[in-house]
Design an enzyme around this catalytic site. Structure first.
Site, PDB file in Angstrom:
ATOM      1  CG  ASP A 133      -7.588  -5.311   1.428  1.00 25.36           C
ATOM      2  OD1 ASP A 133      -8.532  -4.928   2.157  1.00 25.36           O
ATOM      3  OD2 ASP A 133      -7.561  -5.156   0.196  1.00 25.36           O
ATOM      4  CE  LYS A 185       2.506 -17.174  -3.279  1.00 21.68           C
ATOM      5  NZ  LYS A 185       2.107 -18.555  -3.703  1.00 21.68           N
ATOM      6  CE1 TYR A 222      -3.406  -2.735   0.527  1.00 22.32           C
ATOM      7  CE2 TYR A 222      -4.628  -0.750   1.073  1.00 22.32           C
ATOM      8  CZ  TYR A 222      -4.616  -2.077   0.723  1.00 22.32           C
ATOM      9  OH  TYR A 222      -5.790  -2.744   0.565  1.00 22.32           O
ATOM     10  CG  ASP A 271     -13.077  -7.960   1.839  1.00 23.01           C
ATOM     11  OD1 ASP A 271     -12.874  -7.259   2.852  1.00 23.01           O
ATOM     12  OD2 ASP A 271     -13.563  -7.502   0.781  1.00 23.01           O
ATOM     13  CG  ASP A 303      -0.799 -20.148  -2.379  1.00 18.81           C
ATOM     14  OD1 ASP A 303      -0.215 -20.252  -1.277  1.00 18.81           O
ATOM     15  OD2 ASP A 303      -0.357 -20.663  -3.426  1.00 18.81           O
TER      16      ASP A 303
HETATM   17  C1  IPM Z   1     -10.234  -2.079   3.981  1.00 20.94           C
HETATM   18  C2  IPM Z   1     -10.550  -1.402   2.683  1.00 20.94           C
HETATM   19  C3  IPM Z   1      -9.515  -0.307   2.457  1.00 20.94           C
HETATM   20  C4  IPM Z   1      -8.180  -0.981   2.302  1.00 20.94           C
HETATM   21  C5  IPM Z   1      -9.792   0.627   1.280  1.00 20.94           C
HETATM   22  C6  IPM Z   1     -11.144   1.244   1.333  1.00 20.94           C
HETATM   23  C7  IPM Z   1      -8.719   1.678   1.169  1.00 20.94           C
HETATM   24  O1  IPM Z   1     -10.611  -2.328   1.663  1.00 20.94           O
HETATM   25  O2  IPM Z   1     -10.147  -1.389   5.010  1.00 20.94           O
HETATM   26  O3  IPM Z   1     -10.074  -3.311   3.972  1.00 20.94           O
HETATM   27  O4  IPM Z   1      -7.849  -1.502   1.226  1.00 20.94           O
HETATM   28  O5  IPM Z   1      -7.432  -0.985   3.288  1.00 20.94           O
HETATM   29 MG    MG Z   2     -10.485  -4.359   2.303  1.00 16.00          MG
END
Ligand code: IPM
Ligand code: MG
Length: 366
Positions: free
Chosen positions: A248, A192, A141, A252, A224
């Site tokens: 990240d 990785k 990032y 999710d 992975d």
């Molecule tokens: C998260 C989101 C953020 C990230 C975005 C909105 C910048 O996806 O907090 O997971 O990638 O960190």
């Molecule tokens: Mg995210």
């Protein structure tokens, strides 16, 4: 007691879910005799439209004067222009970085009432209670160079860099060990190692830090493979520590174990939280993981639980109010157990309610 909190609702469903979180906070104040002095500020796409920047100075300043920050979401199709100078997400990225909030704690816990809402079969969800600990202010990032350019022949190029220092790795891995130690004594570090240099360093440093924690079992799993294991047998995990981009993605994925991305809260800190009930107070940023969800914004159907759970994490880690945090979590669990859910969780049946009603139900059971 009296606390100061910056509330930054942001874009999309941010204002809707944060509205409910603040409602819960007010009720906590009433019940437990605290005063929460809330200051709000613009951030994200709306801030770009009005002030030309995703993080106006006054918003940043407000963050300096509070015990904790509660953030909603940033972004939306209106600002999704690939060559834009300023993007809504830059606001939140800057706050994370400005305050050195490298440790991002994302807990995912399954709830029997929501098993049917998950895309996994119930037998895989039983006992799921894990944390994805994501490194938040380094890696892919933020590392330089990060740029776009064109070659002499007009071909476009884009570049991000994934760089970590041993100090950056050690401090987040150490938080992982602390969390694991105060919990079930198991830490998974993901990388990785087989392809990436930064991952080889990650694994080396994690192993070294591990020597300070002989009481914690450390396992390395390739990212992975971990993505697959999270679906194959999620209950095996306790604390998972990952770099910024892997964390990240994996968080999710982990969200679906709870039934919906709308359920996941997060805390971003600059050091390990104290043991539960220690009363230690740390500045922190709290945000639901779901993002701005522009497709459902303004309809009153967003799930406020991620934002409300973020509030309970704030009570626990930044305000030292663990009894209050427990009360909020119990209230949410009680409402879910009664069968109430927002549309994102509706696959399992139950009584479908909107954002506000969900907030009211939770507030009412505090
Ligand atoms: C998260 C989101 C953020 C990230 C975005 C909105 C910048 O996806 O907090 O997971 O990638 O960190
Ligand atoms: Mg995210």
């Amino acid at each position: 007691m009296e606390f100061r909190i910056a509330v930054l609702p942001g874009d999309g469903i941010g204002p809707e879910v944060i509205g409910e979180a603040v409602k819960v906070l007010d009720e906590v104040g009433e019940r437990f005799g605290h005063r929460f002095d809330v200051q709000s500020g613009p951030i994200g796409g709306h801030a770009i439209d009005r002030y030309g920047t995703a993080l106006p100075d006054e918003t940043l300043e407000a963050c300096y004067n509070v015990d904790a920050v509660l953030f909603g979401a940033a972004g939306g199709p209106k600002w999704d222009v690939s060559d834009a100078e300023e993007r809504p997400e830059q606001g939140i990225l800057k706050i994370r970085r400005e305050f050195g909030l490298f440790a991002n704690i994302r807990p995912a816990k399954s709830h029997p009432a929501l098993y049917a809402a998950s895309s996994l079969k119930p037998e895989y969800l039983e006992g799921v209670d894990l944390i994805v600990l994501r490194e938040l202010i380094g890696g892919l990032y933020f590392s330089k160079p990060k740029k776009r350019w064109s070659t002499k022949t007009g071909k476009r190029r884009g570049m991000d860099t994934l760089k970590y220092s041993e100090e950056e790795i050690a401090r987040v891995v150490r938080v992982g060990f602390e969390l694991a130690r105060s919990w079930r004594g198991k830490l998974v570090s993901t990388d990785k190692f087989n392809v990436m240099e930064s991952s080889r360093l990650w694994r080396e440093v994690a192993t070294e830090v591990g020597e300070e924690y002989p009481d914690v079992e450390l396992e390395h799993i390739l990212a992975d493979n971990l993505a697959m294991q999270l679906l194959r047998n999620p209950a095996q995990f306790d604390v998972i520590v990952a770099n910024n981009i892997f964390g990240d993605l994996l968080s999710d994925e982990a969200a679906m174990l709870t039934g919906s991305l709308g359920m996941l809260p997060s805390a971003s800190l600059a050091e390990a939280p104290g043991a539960a009930g220690s009363g230690k107070q740390l500045f922190g940023l709290y945000e639901p993981v779901h993002g701005s969800a522009p497709d459902i914004a303004g309809q009153g159907i967003a799930n406020p639980v991620g934002a409300i759970y973020s509030t309970s994490m704030m009570l626990r880690y930044s305000l030292g109010l663990s009894e209050e945090a427990d009360a909020v979590e119990r209230a949410v669990e009680g409402v879910l157990a009664e069968g109430y859910c927002t549309p994102d969780l509706a696959r399992g049946g139950g009584e479908v309610v909107g954002t506000r009603q969900m907030g009211d139900l939770i507030t009412g059971s505090l």
